[in-house]
Design a protein around this motif. Structure first.
Motif, PDB file in Angstrom:
ATOM      1  N   ILE A 186       4.553   9.311 -74.551  1.00  0.00           N
ATOM      2  CA  ILE A 186       3.646   9.940 -75.515  1.00  0.00           C
ATOM      3  C   ILE A 186       4.188   9.700 -76.914  1.00  0.00           C
ATOM      4  CG2 ILE A 186       2.897  11.744 -73.917  1.00  0.00           C
ATOM      5  CD1 ILE A 186       4.690  13.656 -75.702  1.00  0.00           C
ATOM      6  N   THR A 187       3.313   9.692 -77.878  1.00  0.00           N
ATOM      7  CA  THR A 187       3.721   9.607 -79.273  1.00  0.00           C
ATOM      8  C   THR A 187       3.544  10.976 -79.897  1.00  0.00           C
ATOM      9  OG1 THR A 187       3.091   7.285 -79.442  1.00  0.00           O
ATOM     10  CG2 THR A 187       3.300   8.497 -81.505  1.00  0.00           C
ATOM     11  N   ALA A 188       4.628  11.530 -80.430  1.00  0.00           N
ATOM     12  CA  ALA A 188       4.586  12.818 -81.115  1.00  0.00           C
ATOM     13  C   ALA A 188       4.658  12.550 -82.615  1.00  0.00           C
ATOM     14  CB  ALA A 188       5.739  13.701 -80.673  1.00  0.00           C
ATOM     15  N   ARG A 189       3.738  13.144 -83.341  1.00  0.00           N
ATOM     16  CA  ARG A 189       3.651  12.959 -84.795  1.00  0.00           C
ATOM     17  C   ARG A 189       3.987  14.272 -85.506  1.00  0.00           C
ATOM     18  NH1 ARG A 189       1.554   8.066 -85.041  1.00  0.00           N
ATOM     19  NH2 ARG A 189       0.217   7.350 -83.358  1.00  0.00           N
ATOM     20  N   ALA A 190       4.136  14.188 -86.823  1.00  0.00           N
ATOM     21  CA  ALA A 190       4.499  15.368 -87.612  1.00  0.00           C
ATOM     22  C   ALA A 190       3.631  16.558 -87.233  1.00  0.00           C
ATOM     23  CB  ALA A 190       4.366  15.053 -89.098  1.00  0.00           C
ATOM     24  N   GLY A 191       4.302  17.689 -86.971  1.00  0.00           N
ATOM     25  CA  GLY A 191       3.621  18.917 -86.594  1.00  0.00           C
ATOM     26  C   GLY A 191       3.511  19.130 -85.099  1.00  0.00           C
ATOM     27  N   GLU A 192       3.868  18.133 -84.304  1.00  0.00           N
ATOM     28  CA  GLU A 192       3.760  18.262 -82.851  1.00  0.00           C
ATOM     29  C   GLU A 192       5.123  18.579 -82.235  1.00  0.00           C
ATOM     30  OE1 GLU A 192      -0.088  15.471 -81.983  1.00  0.00           O
ATOM     31  OE2 GLU A 192       1.875  14.497 -81.880  1.00  0.00           O
ATOM     32  N   THR A 193       5.085  19.240 -81.086  1.00  0.00           N
ATOM     33  CA  THR A 193       6.293  19.659 -80.383  1.00  0.00           C
ATOM     34  C   THR A 193       6.271  19.129 -78.963  1.00  0.00           C
ATOM     35  OG1 THR A 193       6.500  21.651 -81.729  1.00  0.00           O
ATOM     36  CG2 THR A 193       7.625  21.673 -79.614  1.00  0.00           C
ATOM     37  N   VAL A 194       7.440  18.689 -78.496  1.00  0.00           N
ATOM     38  CA  VAL A 194       7.604  18.196 -77.134  1.00  0.00           C
ATOM     39  C   VAL A 194       8.727  19.001 -76.492  1.00  0.00           C
ATOM     40  CG1 VAL A 194       8.263  16.196 -75.723  1.00  0.00           C
ATOM     41  CG2 VAL A 194       6.861  15.869 -77.776  1.00  0.00           C
ATOM     42  N   ASN A 195       8.457  19.553 -75.305  1.00  0.00           N
ATOM     43  CA  ASN A 195       9.468  20.303 -74.568  1.00  0.00           C
ATOM     44  C   ASN A 195       9.952  19.480 -73.390  1.00  0.00           C
ATOM     45  OD1 ASN A 195      10.913  22.883 -74.080  1.00  0.00           O
ATOM     46  ND2 ASN A 195       9.840  22.721 -72.137  1.00  0.00           N
ATOM     47  N   ILE A 196      11.262  19.393 -73.227  1.00  0.00           N
ATOM     48  CA  ILE A 196      11.868  18.664 -72.111  1.00  0.00           C
ATOM     49  C   ILE A 196      12.601  19.681 -71.244  1.00  0.00           C
ATOM     50  CG2 ILE A 196      13.439  16.822 -71.425  1.00  0.00           C
ATOM     51  CD1 ILE A 196      11.121  15.788 -73.138  1.00  0.00           C
ATOM     52  N   PRO A 197      12.115  19.910 -70.011  1.00  0.00           N
ATOM     53  CA  PRO A 197      12.798  20.859 -69.119  1.00  0.00           C
ATOM     54  C   PRO A 197      14.174  20.339 -68.698  1.00  0.00           C
ATOM     55  CG  PRO A 197      10.583  20.349 -68.316  1.00  0.00           C
ATOM     56  CD  PRO A 197      10.898  19.383 -69.421  1.00  0.00           C
ATOM     57  N   ALA A 198      15.017  21.229 -68.272  1.00  0.00           N
ATOM     58  CA  ALA A 198      16.348  20.860 -67.781  1.00  0.00           C
ATOM     59  C   ALA A 198      16.228  19.859 -66.639  1.00  0.00           C
ATOM     60  CB  ALA A 198      17.085  22.108 -67.307  1.00  0.00           C
ATOM     61  N   ASN A 199      17.146  18.909 -66.615  1.00  0.00           N
ATOM     62  CA  ASN A 199      17.297  17.885 -65.573  1.00  0.00           C
ATOM     63  C   ASN A 199      16.198  16.826 -65.549  1.00  0.00           C
ATOM     64  OD1 ASN A 199      19.786  18.897 -64.481  1.00  0.00           O
ATOM     65  ND2 ASN A 199      18.555  20.607 -63.731  1.00  0.00           N
ATOM     66  N   ALA A 200      15.281  16.827 -66.491  1.00  0.00           N
ATOM     67  CA  ALA A 200      14.218  15.824 -66.529  1.00  0.00           C
ATOM     68  C   ALA A 200      14.718  14.548 -67.228  1.00  0.00           C
ATOM     69  CB  ALA A 200      13.005  16.370 -67.268  1.00  0.00           C
ATOM     70  N   PRO A 201      14.641  13.411 -66.556  1.00  0.00           N
ATOM     71  CA  PRO A 201      15.013  12.159 -67.220  1.00  0.00           C
ATOM     72  C   PRO A 201      14.083  11.913 -68.418  1.00  0.00           C
ATOM     73  CG  PRO A 201      14.828  11.854 -64.848  1.00  0.00           C
ATOM     74  CD  PRO A 201      14.270  13.210 -65.165  1.00  0.00           C
ATOM     75  N   HIS A 202      14.663  11.516 -69.542  1.00  0.00           N
ATOM     76  CA  HIS A 202      13.864  11.285 -70.746  1.00  0.00           C
ATOM     77  C   HIS A 202      14.642  10.445 -71.755  1.00  0.00           C
ATOM     78  CE1 HIS A 202      16.370  14.730 -71.822  1.00  0.00           C
ATOM     79  NE2 HIS A 202      16.171  14.419 -73.093  1.00  0.00           N
ATOM     80  N   PHE A 203      13.924   9.959 -72.749  1.00  0.00           N
ATOM     81  CA  PHE A 203      14.511   9.335 -73.932  1.00  0.00           C
ATOM     82  C   PHE A 203      13.438   9.283 -74.996  1.00  0.00           C
ATOM     83  CE2 PHE A 203      12.787   5.767 -71.595  1.00  0.00           C
ATOM     84  CZ  PHE A 203      12.289   4.891 -72.552  1.00  0.00           C
ATOM     85  N   PHE A 204      13.842   8.986 -76.218  1.00  0.00           N
ATOM     86  CA  PHE A 204      12.851   8.795 -77.275  1.00  0.00           C
ATOM     87  C   PHE A 204      13.286   7.653 -78.166  1.00  0.00           C
ATOM     88  CE2 PHE A 204      15.655  12.134 -78.943  1.00  0.00           C
ATOM     89  CZ  PHE A 204      15.980  11.652 -80.206  1.00  0.00           C
ATOM     90  N   ARG A 205      12.301   7.085 -78.859  1.00  0.00           N
ATOM     91  CA  ARG A 205      12.565   5.948 -79.734  1.00  0.00           C
ATOM     92  C   ARG A 205      11.626   6.052 -80.928  1.00  0.00           C
ATOM     93  NH1 ARG A 205      16.478   3.749 -79.461  1.00  0.00           N
ATOM     94  NH2 ARG A 205      16.379   3.453 -77.256  1.00  0.00           N
ATOM     95  N   ASN A 206      12.189   5.834 -82.108  1.00  0.00           N
ATOM     96  CA  ASN A 206      11.353   5.704 -83.299  1.00  0.00           C
ATOM     97  C   ASN A 206      10.904   4.240 -83.335  1.00  0.00           C
ATOM     98  OD1 ASN A 206      10.178   5.408 -85.766  1.00  0.00           O
ATOM     99  ND2 ASN A 206      11.817   6.350 -86.938  1.00  0.00           N
ATOM    100  N   SER A 207       9.730   3.976 -82.810  1.00  0.00           N
ATOM    101  CA  SER A 207       9.199   2.615 -82.722  1.00  0.00           C
ATOM    102  C   SER A 207       8.412   2.220 -83.961  1.00  0.00           C
ATOM    103  CB  SER A 207       8.294   2.499 -81.489  1.00  0.00           C
ATOM    104  OG  SER A 207       9.016   2.818 -80.331  1.00  0.00           O
TER     105      SER A 207
END
Length: 135
Positions: free
Chosen positions: A51-72
């Motif tokens: 997903i792409t999160a933009r200014a003003g948006e929030t993303v919640n990552i639960p414990a133990n969930a594989p994830h990463f992010f990149r400023n593309s």
């Protein structure tokens, strides 16, 4: 912004500046993480969905969930990251490089210095309840 020491370890709040192409490798940890995008945009990959999160948006990552992010994108991004319980604030202080201030550019690191930071991050991950999901 708020350290685990200030909250008796309950949470920490980190002001993240993410340059273009910046972001962590795939990982997971046993604590909750919530990101609010203040400026720019960041692509999050969480449990295989991007997903792409933009200014003003929030993303919640639960414990133990594989994830990463990149400023593309070609503009820096700024995020607030809340971790509960705290600890990630200390990890970043041990792995990263201090800068002069919040708007200072990241240090220009050689390939060797970048490799050393990646090695240090991997070496310290387990101590901070994290697992890097890269070879």
């Amino acid at each position: 912004m708020v350290t685990g020491e200030q909250t008796a370890g309950r949470y920490c709040l980190i002001d993240m500046r993410v340059p273009p192409n910046g972001g962590p490798p795939p990982h997971r940890h046993d604590f909750e993480e919530m990101f609010t995008v203040l400026d720019g945009a960041v692509e999050f990959t969480f449990r295989g969905e991007q997903i792409t999160a933009r200014a003003g948006e929030t993303v919640n990552i639960p414990a133990n969930a594989p994830h990463f992010f990149r400023n593309s994108f070609d503009q820096p991004a700024r995020l607030l990251c809340m971790c509960t319980p705290a600890g990630q604030d200390e990890y970043f202080l041990r792995v990263g490089d201090r800068v002069d201030g919040p708007t200072s550019p990241p240090p220009a690191l050689t390939e060797e210095e970048q490799a050393e930071r990646r090695h240090r991050a991997a070496e310290l991950a387990a101590e901070y309840r994290s697992e890097l999901l890269v070879p």
